[in-house]
Scaffold this motif. Structure first.
Motif, PDB file in Angstrom:
ATOM      1  N   ALA B 334       5.898   2.892   3.885  1.00 39.15           N
ATOM      2  CA  ALA B 334       5.758   1.687   4.715  1.00 39.15           C
ATOM      3  C   ALA B 334       5.252   0.515   3.870  1.00 39.15           C
ATOM      4  O   ALA B 334       5.655  -0.627   4.067  1.00 39.15           O
ATOM      5  CB  ALA B 334       4.789   1.966   5.868  1.00 39.15           C
ATOM      6  N   TRP B 335       4.378   0.830   2.960  1.00 41.12           N
ATOM      7  CA  TRP B 335       3.825  -0.222   2.076  1.00 41.12           C
ATOM      8  C   TRP B 335       4.910  -0.807   1.185  1.00 41.12           C
ATOM      9  O   TRP B 335       5.026  -2.033   1.044  1.00 41.12           O
ATOM     10  CB  TRP B 335       2.702   0.386   1.235  1.00 41.12           C
ATOM     11  CG  TRP B 335       2.115  -0.601   0.271  1.00 41.12           C
ATOM     12  CD1 TRP B 335       2.335  -0.677  -1.057  1.00 41.12           C
ATOM     13  CD2 TRP B 335       1.231  -1.673   0.581  1.00 41.12           C
ATOM     14  NE1 TRP B 335       1.651  -1.716  -1.606  1.00 41.12           N
ATOM     15  CE2 TRP B 335       0.957  -2.359  -0.626  1.00 41.12           C
ATOM     16  CE3 TRP B 335       0.646  -2.137   1.765  1.00 41.12           C
ATOM     17  CZ2 TRP B 335       0.111  -3.463  -0.669  1.00 41.12           C
ATOM     18  CZ3 TRP B 335      -0.188  -3.246   1.702  1.00 41.12           C
ATOM     19  CH2 TRP B 335      -0.447  -3.894   0.493  1.00 41.12           C
ATOM     20  N   GLU B 336       5.729   0.112   0.639  1.00 44.80           N
ATOM     21  CA  GLU B 336       6.803  -0.364  -0.245  1.00 44.80           C
ATOM     22  C   GLU B 336       7.803  -1.213   0.506  1.00 44.80           C
ATOM     23  O   GLU B 336       8.314  -2.205  -0.012  1.00 44.80           O
ATOM     24  CB  GLU B 336       7.519   0.834  -0.881  1.00 44.80           C
ATOM     25  CG  GLU B 336       6.748   1.427  -2.046  1.00 44.80           C
ATOM     26  CD  GLU B 336       7.418   2.673  -2.588  1.00 44.80           C
ATOM     27  OE1 GLU B 336       8.614   2.885  -2.285  1.00 44.80           O
ATOM     28  OE2 GLU B 336       6.732   3.430  -3.290  1.00 44.80           O
ATOM     29  N   ALA B 342       5.093   0.468  10.886  1.00 41.06           N
ATOM     30  CA  ALA B 342       5.016   1.838  10.361  1.00 41.06           C
ATOM     31  C   ALA B 342       3.678   2.057   9.659  1.00 41.06           C
ATOM     32  O   ALA B 342       3.059   3.117   9.777  1.00 41.06           O
ATOM     33  CB  ALA B 342       6.164   2.084   9.376  1.00 41.06           C
ATOM     34  N   PHE B 343       3.213   1.036   8.973  1.00 43.70           N
ATOM     35  CA  PHE B 343       1.940   1.150   8.261  1.00 43.70           C
ATOM     36  C   PHE B 343       0.790   1.298   9.252  1.00 43.70           C
ATOM     37  O   PHE B 343      -0.087   2.146   9.103  1.00 43.70           O
ATOM     38  CB  PHE B 343       1.738  -0.096   7.378  1.00 43.70           C
ATOM     39  CG  PHE B 343       0.639   0.049   6.385  1.00 43.70           C
ATOM     40  CD1 PHE B 343       0.851   0.721   5.172  1.00 43.70           C
ATOM     41  CD2 PHE B 343      -0.620  -0.460   6.632  1.00 43.70           C
ATOM     42  CE1 PHE B 343      -0.176   0.863   4.260  1.00 43.70           C
ATOM     43  CE2 PHE B 343      -1.646  -0.322   5.709  1.00 43.70           C
ATOM     44  CZ  PHE B 343      -1.424   0.339   4.522  1.00 43.70           C
ATOM     45  N   PHE B 382      -1.897  -8.050   6.374  1.00 41.18           N
ATOM     46  CA  PHE B 382      -0.920  -7.172   5.727  1.00 41.18           C
ATOM     47  C   PHE B 382      -0.027  -7.966   4.769  1.00 41.18           C
ATOM     48  O   PHE B 382       0.376  -7.484   3.718  1.00 41.18           O
ATOM     49  CB  PHE B 382      -0.065  -6.487   6.808  1.00 41.18           C
ATOM     50  CG  PHE B 382       0.841  -5.423   6.248  1.00 41.18           C
ATOM     51  CD1 PHE B 382       0.321  -4.220   5.793  1.00 41.18           C
ATOM     52  CD2 PHE B 382       2.220  -5.639   6.144  1.00 41.18           C
ATOM     53  CE1 PHE B 382       1.161  -3.249   5.269  1.00 41.18           C
ATOM     54  CE2 PHE B 382       3.053  -4.668   5.617  1.00 41.18           C
ATOM     55  CZ  PHE B 382       2.525  -3.468   5.184  1.00 41.18           C
ATOM     56  N   ARG B 383       0.233  -9.216   5.172  1.00 41.53           N
ATOM     57  CA  ARG B 383       1.055 -10.049   4.285  1.00 41.53           C
ATOM     58  C   ARG B 383       0.285 -10.392   3.001  1.00 41.53           C
ATOM     59  O   ARG B 383       0.870 -10.539   1.937  1.00 41.53           O
ATOM     60  CB  ARG B 383       1.439 -11.351   4.999  1.00 41.53           C
ATOM     61  CG  ARG B 383       2.499 -11.138   6.074  1.00 41.53           C
ATOM     62  CD  ARG B 383       3.153 -12.451   6.474  1.00 41.53           C
ATOM     63  NE  ARG B 383       3.890 -12.287   7.716  1.00 41.53           N
ATOM     64  CZ  ARG B 383       3.451 -12.707   8.900  1.00 41.53           C
ATOM     65  NH1 ARG B 383       2.284 -13.328   8.995  1.00 41.53           N
ATOM     66  NH2 ARG B 383       4.173 -12.519   9.986  1.00 41.53           N
ATOM     67  N   MET B 389      -4.094  -4.119  -0.273  1.00 36.63           N
ATOM     68  CA  MET B 389      -3.797  -3.090  -1.263  1.00 36.63           C
ATOM     69  C   MET B 389      -5.064  -2.406  -1.761  1.00 36.63           C
ATOM     70  O   MET B 389      -5.135  -1.192  -1.886  1.00 36.63           O
ATOM     71  CB  MET B 389      -3.072  -3.744  -2.459  1.00 36.63           C
ATOM     72  CG  MET B 389      -2.667  -2.764  -3.546  1.00 36.63           C
ATOM     73  SD  MET B 389      -1.470  -1.615  -2.896  1.00 36.63           S
ATOM     74  CE  MET B 389      -1.613  -0.262  -4.028  1.00 36.63           C
ATOM     75  N   ARG B 390      -6.080  -3.217  -2.012  1.00 35.57           N
ATOM     76  CA  ARG B 390      -7.334  -2.656  -2.533  1.00 35.57           C
ATOM     77  C   ARG B 390      -7.953  -1.703  -1.497  1.00 35.57           C
ATOM     78  O   ARG B 390      -8.371  -0.603  -1.816  1.00 35.57           O
ATOM     79  CB  ARG B 390      -8.297  -3.808  -2.838  1.00 35.57           C
ATOM     80  CG  ARG B 390      -9.557  -3.398  -3.558  1.00 35.57           C
ATOM     81  CD  ARG B 390     -10.364  -4.631  -3.962  1.00 35.57           C
ATOM     82  NE  ARG B 390     -10.614  -5.525  -2.836  1.00 35.57           N
ATOM     83  CZ  ARG B 390     -11.575  -5.295  -1.911  1.00 35.57           C
ATOM     84  NH1 ARG B 390     -12.343  -4.249  -2.017  1.00 35.57           N
ATOM     85  NH2 ARG B 390     -11.732  -6.136  -0.912  1.00 35.57           N
ATOM     86  N   GLU B 391      -7.907  -2.147  -0.243  1.00 28.64           N
ATOM     87  CA  GLU B 391      -8.513  -1.330   0.811  1.00 28.64           C
ATOM     88  C   GLU B 391      -7.714  -0.036   1.026  1.00 28.64           C
ATOM     89  O   GLU B 391      -8.271   1.044   1.173  1.00 28.64           O
ATOM     90  CB  GLU B 391      -8.541  -2.155   2.098  1.00 28.64           C
ATOM     91  CG  GLU B 391      -9.754  -1.866   2.940  1.00 28.64           C
ATOM     92  CD  GLU B 391      -9.979  -2.952   3.976  1.00 28.64           C
ATOM     93  OE1 GLU B 391     -10.582  -2.634   4.991  1.00 28.64           O
ATOM     94  OE2 GLU B 391      -9.532  -4.103   3.757  1.00 28.64           O
TER      95      GLU B 391
END
Lengths: 205, 654
Positions: B334-336, B342-343, B382-383, B389-391
């Motif tokens: 989902a991240w990619e 989905a994330f 999220f954007r 990303m760090r979290e």
């Protein structure tokens, strides 16, 4: 002989001018003869030396001087020398190794030389009726000559002369300053050679 | 004049002659001092004609002493330097104050060999203005060669020390003399190697600005205060000193460069004239601290994860761990694809799975993350991929690490499975053999003959649920490793309990008790390696766990070779906590005192027992009481180690 009379002495009468001239001759003669005596050599000669009385002039590192004074007049006789010149003179006179002639011996030699020279002057002045006394001779740095400008040039002395005594290995510069207007009888000094040879002993040893 | 007057006059004259001779000698001595002084001395007129030079002066003139007449002072200098000297002479002759304060300068002199030597000169008129006719000048010169040589040596040392030293003067400009190591530390290619290096550059430009990106606003403000402090009072400087940036980091090709900066004011009349900065490279130290911090954190996390897994009451932990792994994979996809729904759904899944598994850390992280991702604000977050990303990376690492630990604890034969009933092959063999024998006996000799065998068989059947203590070994080994790493000690554990079985109801509480004892032993018993070495002990501490079984009980014996317990301290503790309600504490010998440590409250205080514990072993004592442990013995010798024994009794088999 070169004779310099200061501008303040221009008003001297002819007798005094003659006296001043004779005194310069006398001192020069005495300095040469006594040097020959103490150095025990005949090859010493005198020659003229440029003298500018109103200008600073230091002739050598050392200076021996003596003062004759009396009856209102005075003569300052100075001998300017370097140690090496006198060292060879003393070594020869005393027949010593030159390395054993130290500064003290050189100073004593020059003091005695001043004494002998002044003795001749004193005797010749006495001949013409001028009674004078002698100071002790002093040896100091030739640089002290610079103080002359402020002291001697002021009023006390106004007749100057300088000459050089030369021998093959060295020289001494002699200077004199006199106030001779008080001694008009000095004009009668004529034959300088009459008393030569007096007081010839080297007494400083 | 009378004769007596003449005599008196002669005596006066004689005295005067004496005193003049004395003065003459004094003068000669003083002249000699001047002649022989180590500095050069020249007296000359405005044209440079020398009237007097001392011995050092004659040496510079390259003539014998007393033979300086007719020479000029310019002969000791090069043409250019002589010109400078004459300019100075003009300056001095025109300045009436020159007599009070000599004009000082440096000029090189030239030797006969053409070498130049630095000299410091002081020039002044010979006499004050009132002697107008004597226009002479005195020049004193000191040879600076040795000083320069010393300065060069000092400069080499100064440049070699691995510390940056620089001074900041008015306007925040770096002063000319600074240690060359500064150029390495501050790594300013723009300025290094230039003639002036950092000299006269702004300190902000060379020190603070390259670190601005990593400086806090307060530090940036502090850096500006440094320049403001120059020219201010020393008290004000002291008040702002703590605000000056003390640790700066700058990016370099070879990594982060950490610089420690200390500030020392140079004060005159209460005013800060300049500030001396001492700059040290602290990169190694900071890196080491960071690594140690990560290492400790990792170990703490490992212990925490083990405990979370062990404390989990959930059934089907294996399945939940698999769920967590697959959820992480889904989250990665989902991240990619930047698929926010989905994330978000994956995070929700993690919350549920971790809650079901009892993994509190993951659940807490997932809860916080879920809140951040909720609503439109969450979508914006999220954007902003860097922040999220760090979290997410932290949550992902925690999930995967915990699952990894779970799998490592649950390899076949591992302790995590020891609490699930499993038939021991030896017991299984015993039972089947006993059944076969009894069948034979029933056939041959009738029912009476099998009574004894049935009793024997019952014992075997009863032990079907028993577990081997050796199954705890992996778990305890891991625990010891983690705890020893945390305490920075070297510890080895040895098990001596082959084939000893234990009833399942004791298994968990026994394991907890052993964990507690091992942690205590490592934390407080075993000494640090360096201390053990000093005491003549091996660097590694040793812990031994023994278990010996008989028909109805198992005797446990734990021992270590640590520092041991002080009976005296325990006695004092007993008195302090008023346990010497037993007034005979002082009469007890050391062993009797140690025996009282795990004595029950009842034993100690009779029925009035809501008293404080003697020592903080409440959990352990509860274990002893609940498990009916007996023969509890504590033995210790100070400096040699401690040994604890206890016996767990099982119900009689019949």
């Amino acid at each position: 002989m070169r004779c310099v009379i200061d501008s303040s002495a221009r008003n001297l009468d002819s007798v005094s001018q003659e006296a001043a001239h004779n005194l310069q001759r006398l001192v020069r003669f005495a300095s040469l003869e006594r040097m020959k005596t103490v150095a025990q050599r005949e090859d010493i000669e005198d020659e003229d030396q440029t003298f500018l009385p109103d200008r600073l002039q230091v002739y050598a590192h050392w200076m021996a001087f003596i003062l004759l004074a009396g009856d209102g007049g005075k003569i300052m006789f100075k001998a300017h020398f370097t140690s090496t010149d006198i060292q060879s003179l003393v070594a020869r006179a005393l027949r010593k190794d030159i390395d054993r002639v130290n500064r003290q011996l050189i100073s004593d030699f020059m003091r005695e030389y001043c004494n002998l020279t002044a003795g001749v002057i004193k005797a010749r002045l006495l001949d013409v009726g001028v009674h004078t006394g002698l100071s002790i001779p002093i040896v100091t740095r030739g640089f002290d000559e610079i103080w002359r400008v402020d002291r001697e040039l002021s009023t006390e002395l106004f007749s100057y002369a300088s000459w050089k005594l030369k021998w093959p290995s060295g020289s001494v510069v002699c200077t004199m300053g006199t106030r001779a207007d008080a001694w008009p009888s000095a004009a009668h000094i004529k034959d300088l050679n009459d008393h030569s040879g007096q007081e010839s002993d080297l007494e400083f040893l | 004049m009378t004769i007596s007057a003449k005599i008196e006059a002669i005596q006066n004259l004689h005295a005067t002659h004496n005193i003049i001779s004395t003065l003459e000698q004094s003068k000669a001595s003083i002249e000699q001092l001047v002649d022989e002084m180590p500095d050069a001395l020249f007296i000359f007129d405005v044209h440079g004609r020398i009237y007097r030079a001392n011995l050092e002066g004659c040496r510079l003139l390259k003539v014998d002493s007393e033979h300086y007449f007719g020479l000029t002072v310019e002969q000791i200098f090069s043409n250019d330097s002589a010109q400078i000297l004459f300019n100075k002479i003009q300056l001095v002759s025109q300045n009436p104050k020159s007599f009070e304060r000599p004009h000082e300068f440096e000029l090189e002199v030239q030797t006969a060999e053409g070498k130049n030597f630095p000299y410091h000169w002081a020039l002044r008129p010979l006499v004050p203005d009132k002697y107008e006719k004597i226009s002479l000048f005195v020049l004193y010169g000191r040879n600076l060669s040795e000083i320069r040589s010393f300065e060069r040596e000092l400069s080499q040392i100064y440049s070699s020390i691995p510390i940056g030293i620089l001074a900041v003067g008015p306007g925040g400009l770096v002063e000319a003399h600074y240690s060359r190591y500064c150029e390495y530390l501050l790594q300013h290619e723009r300025f290094s190697g230039l003639n002036n290096g950092f000299a006269n550059l702004d300190i902000n430009q060379i020190l603070f600005e390259p670190s601005h990106a990593t400086m806090r606003p307060s530090e940036r403000e502090g850096s500006r205060l440094l320049v403001k402090a120059l020219g201010g009072s020393e008290y004000w400087f002291e008040s702002i000193r703590t605000q000056l940036p003390q640790l700066l980091v700058r990016k370099t090709i070879s990594g982060d460069l950490w610089l420690r900066v200390d500030y020392f004011p140079v004060v005159s009349d209460g005013i800060v004239q300049k500030v001396l900065l001492i700059i040290e490279n602290r990169s190694d130290l900071v890196r080491e601290r960071q690594e140690r911090s990560v290492w400790i954190k990792r170990n703490e996390s490992a212990v925490r994860r083990i405990l979370e897994i062990q404390n989990s009451e959930a059934h089907g932990l294996q399945g939940l761990c698999l769920d967590i792994e697959s959820l992480v994979r889904a989250l990665d996809q989902a991240w990619e694809k930047s698929d926010f729904p989905a994330f978000q759904s994956g995070i929700e899944g993690l919350r549920s799975a971790s809650e079901a598994a009892g993994f509190l850390t993951i659940k807490e992280m997932a809860d916080i993350f879920a809140v951040r991702l909720s609503g439109e604000v969450g979508r914006d977050h999220f954007r902003n991929r860097n922040e999220v990303m760090r979290e997410y990376a932290e949550l992902r690492t925690e999930c995967l690490e915990l699952v990894r630990v779970f799998h490592s604890l649950n390899v076949p034969g591992s302790s995590a499975q020891d609490f699930h009933p499993r038939l021991d092959p030896a017991i299984y063999k015993d039972i089947t053999q006993a059944l076969d024998q009894n069948i034979e006996l029933l056939r041959d000799k009738g029912p009476e003959s099998v009574l004894y065998n049935l009793i024997h068989l019952r014992k075997h059947v009863h032990r079907v649920n028993y577990m081997r203590l050796s199954r705890l070994e992996n778990f305890l080994q891991d625990l010891v490793k983690a705890k020893a790493a945390q305490e920075r000690k070297l510890v080895k554990i040895h098990f001596h309990w082959d084939n000893v079985l234990i009833a399942p109801e004791y298994a968990r509480s026994l394991r907890d008790a052993l964990c507690f004892l091992l942690e205590r032993s490592i934390a407080q018993g075993i000494e640090a390696p360096i201390k053990r070495r000093r005491m003549g002990k091996p660097e590694s501490g040793h812990i031994h766990i023994e278990a010996h079984a008989d028909e109805h009980s198992v005797l446990f014996r734990l021992s270590d070779d640590g520092r041991g317990l002080s009976a005296g301290k325990i006695r004092d503790l007993m008195k302090a906590k008023a346990h010497a309600g037993s007034p005979h504490v002082d009469e007890l010998d050391d062993q009797q005192v140690l025996n009282l440590v795990f004595a029950s409250n009842t034993l100690l205080h009779g029925k009035s027992a809501h008293r404080h514990a003697i020592v903080e072993f409440i959990g352990l004592r509860r274990f002893f009481e609940q498990s009916g442990a007996s023969d509890i013995g504590l033995f210790s010798q100070l400096g040699q180690g401690t040994r604890l024994e206890f016996r767990l009794n099982f119900e009689a088999d019949g």
